[in-house]
Design an enzyme around this catalytic site. Structure first.
Site, PDB file in Angstrom:
ATOM      1  N   VAL A  20       0.801  -1.237  -0.030  1.00 58.01           N
ATOM      2  CA  VAL A  20       0.151   0.103  -0.003  1.00 58.01           C
ATOM      3  C   VAL A  20       0.809   1.355  -0.023  1.00 58.01           C
ATOM      4  O   VAL A  20       0.420   2.258  -0.397  1.00 58.01           O
ATOM      5  CB  VAL A  20      -1.043   0.032   1.142  1.00 58.01           C
ATOM      6  CG1 VAL A  20      -0.365   0.321   2.584  1.00 58.01           C
ATOM      7  CG2 VAL A  20      -2.103   1.092   0.937  1.00 58.01           C
ATOM      8  N   HIS A  28      12.781  -6.995  -8.479  1.00 61.88           N
ATOM      9  CA  HIS A  28      12.778  -5.945  -7.323  1.00 61.88           C
ATOM     10  C   HIS A  28      13.988  -4.797  -8.126  1.00 61.88           C
ATOM     11  O   HIS A  28      15.052  -5.071  -8.677  1.00 61.88           O
ATOM     12  CB  HIS A  28      13.596  -6.471  -6.118  1.00 61.88           C
ATOM     13  CG  HIS A  28      13.620  -5.545  -4.951  1.00 61.88           C
ATOM     14  ND1 HIS A  28      14.552  -4.381  -4.961  1.00 61.88           N
ATOM     15  CD2 HIS A  28      13.038  -5.757  -3.782  1.00 61.88           C
ATOM     16  CE1 HIS A  28      14.272  -3.673  -3.978  1.00 61.88           C
ATOM     17  NE2 HIS A  28      13.240  -4.856  -3.123  1.00 61.88           N
ATOM     18  N   GLU A  48       9.091 -12.044   1.875  1.00 59.28           N
ATOM     19  CA  GLU A  48       9.604 -11.737   0.627  1.00 59.28           C
ATOM     20  C   GLU A  48      10.685 -12.788   0.481  1.00 59.28           C
ATOM     21  O   GLU A  48      11.020 -13.253  -0.691  1.00 59.28           O
ATOM     22  CB  GLU A  48      10.327 -10.537   0.521  1.00 59.28           C
ATOM     23  CG  GLU A  48      11.045  -9.944  -0.671  1.00 59.28           C
ATOM     24  CD  GLU A  48      11.507  -8.513  -0.806  1.00 59.28           C
ATOM     25  OE1 GLU A  48      10.940  -7.797  -1.315  1.00 59.28           O
ATOM     26  OE2 GLU A  48      12.574  -8.375  -0.108  1.00 59.28           O
TER      27      GLU A  48
END
Ligand code: UDP
Ligand code: MN
Length: 345
Positions: free
Chosen positions: A203, A224, A294
């Site tokens: 978010v 990434h 992750e």
């Protein structure tokens, strides 16, 4: 003649020994991956078709690290297992939109906004409304412990939002970790019926450019932005064998960002369920992987290859200076004051 037959016989014997050795090696090197395909003739047709779609690779395989940008500075639009890497210029928005328009699909999108992170919701949602699956059916599921802080953002006609209230946590690591379990449960309770695809997104981020149907695929990960030119042994994978997220230094394709997980509802369910199980095993041993979920996601994607990869255009960080290869920034993590927004250090 007898001599010739002897040679043939000996060759066959040697060949047989080598072959059994190879079969043994392949068997042992793959015996501890997540899901082993079984050679069984009674396998159901449907299961067989499903497992043929999966791109599993064995532990310990040695091969060259894939590149994201070639030595002459050009972006690489395909992974070495022939999955597309989505970059500007690899798709035609008009064409791809019109193809998917005929499919009447719903894209569920989960967003977690606990504690102070509700303050990111306004920009996230407003910028999504400008850029994210415009013209397609989107259902946002906002998980929060402060439903009263969810801003009223005007959504376009085909976009919907459901607020899901969850208990507060006082460790950001727990919030981050619990996303997998919550995603798994939401898929089981609702998304199997309510959506075709699902994306789970951070978010604390904003959309600056188109994010559309070009991102849809069976299983989708984002490269990434911090590590796309890093040698794999320097990836911040979990390196302690006691964690279920452990990856040896000689292995790795890309470093995937935990801010984006996507794909068909069923395939994302498999990711969330597996990662949640691995996180539970770690927790039972009081082990926390280097980058929480992750790290587990990276382990999952290494041995269960995504069918589509999103280039760093789809996962940037506002503080990162622009680079030549990234022509458009579409979704980016905003700069945040960690001490001010997180409940703990
Ligand atoms: N998150 C949250 N409240 C918190 C910490 C994290 O809602 O106090 C959620 C939020 O969706 C956030 C995600 O977990 O985008 C990942 O955490 P964060 O963005 O802090 O990790 P980073 O991207 O900095 O590694
Ligand atoms: Mn984030």
């Amino acid at each position: 003649m007898a001599h010739h037959q002897n040679i043939v016989f000996m060759t066959l014997v040697v060949f047989g020994i080598v072959l059994s050795g190879l079969i043994y090696l392949v068997y042992t090197s793959t015996s501890h991956r997540y899901k082993q395909p079984r050679f069984c003739h009674k396998i159901k047709k449907e299961d067989q078709e499903n497992s043929l779609l999966h791109l599993q690779s064995p532990y310990g395989l040695s091969y060259k690290q894939p590149s994201v940008v070639s030595p002459d500075g050009k972006v690489v639009p395909v992974a070495p297992w022939l999955a597309p890497v989505v970059w500007e210029g690899t798709f035609d928005p008009t064409l791809i939109d019109s193809i998917y328009k005929q499919q009447n699909i719903t894209i569920a999108t989960t967003v977690f906004a606990l504690g102070k992170y509700t303050l990111f919701l306004k920009d996230f949602l407003e910028s999504a409304e400008q850029n994210y699956f415009v013209g397609f059916r989107v259902h946002y599921y906002v998980f929060t412990d402060h439903p009263e802080h969810v801003p009223a953002v005007k959504l376009s006609e085909e976009h919907h939002l459901t607020v899901l209230t969850v208990p507060s946590s006082n460790r950001w690591q727990d919030i981050s970790l619990s996303r997998m379990a919550r995603l798994e449960k939401l898929i089981e309770s609702r998304l199997f019926n309510e959506a075709d695809y699902v994306f789970s997104l951070d978010v604390d981020s904003k959309f600056y450019g188109r994010w559309g149907v070009e991102t849809l695929g069976r299983l989708v990960g984002a490269i990434h932005p911090g590590y796309y030119q890093t040698p794999r042994e320097q990836f911040p994978y979990e390196r302690r064998p006691e964690s279920q997220a452990f990856i040896p230094s000689a292995e790795g394709d890309y470093y995937y960002g935990g801010a984006v997980i996507g794909g068909l509802v069923k395939d994302v369910h498999e990711v969330a369920k597996t990662c949640r199980e691995q996180l539970d095993i770690d927790a039972s041993k009081s082990v926390e992987a280097a980058w929480q979920e992750e790290s587990h996601l990276n382990k999952y994607f290494l041995y269960n290859k995504p069918s589509k990869l999103l280039s760093p255009e789809y996962l940037w960080q506002d503080f990162k200076p622009h680079t030549n290869e990234v022509k458009i920034i579409r979704y980016s993590q905003v700069i945040k004051n960690y001490a001010a927004v997180r409940p703990n250090k």
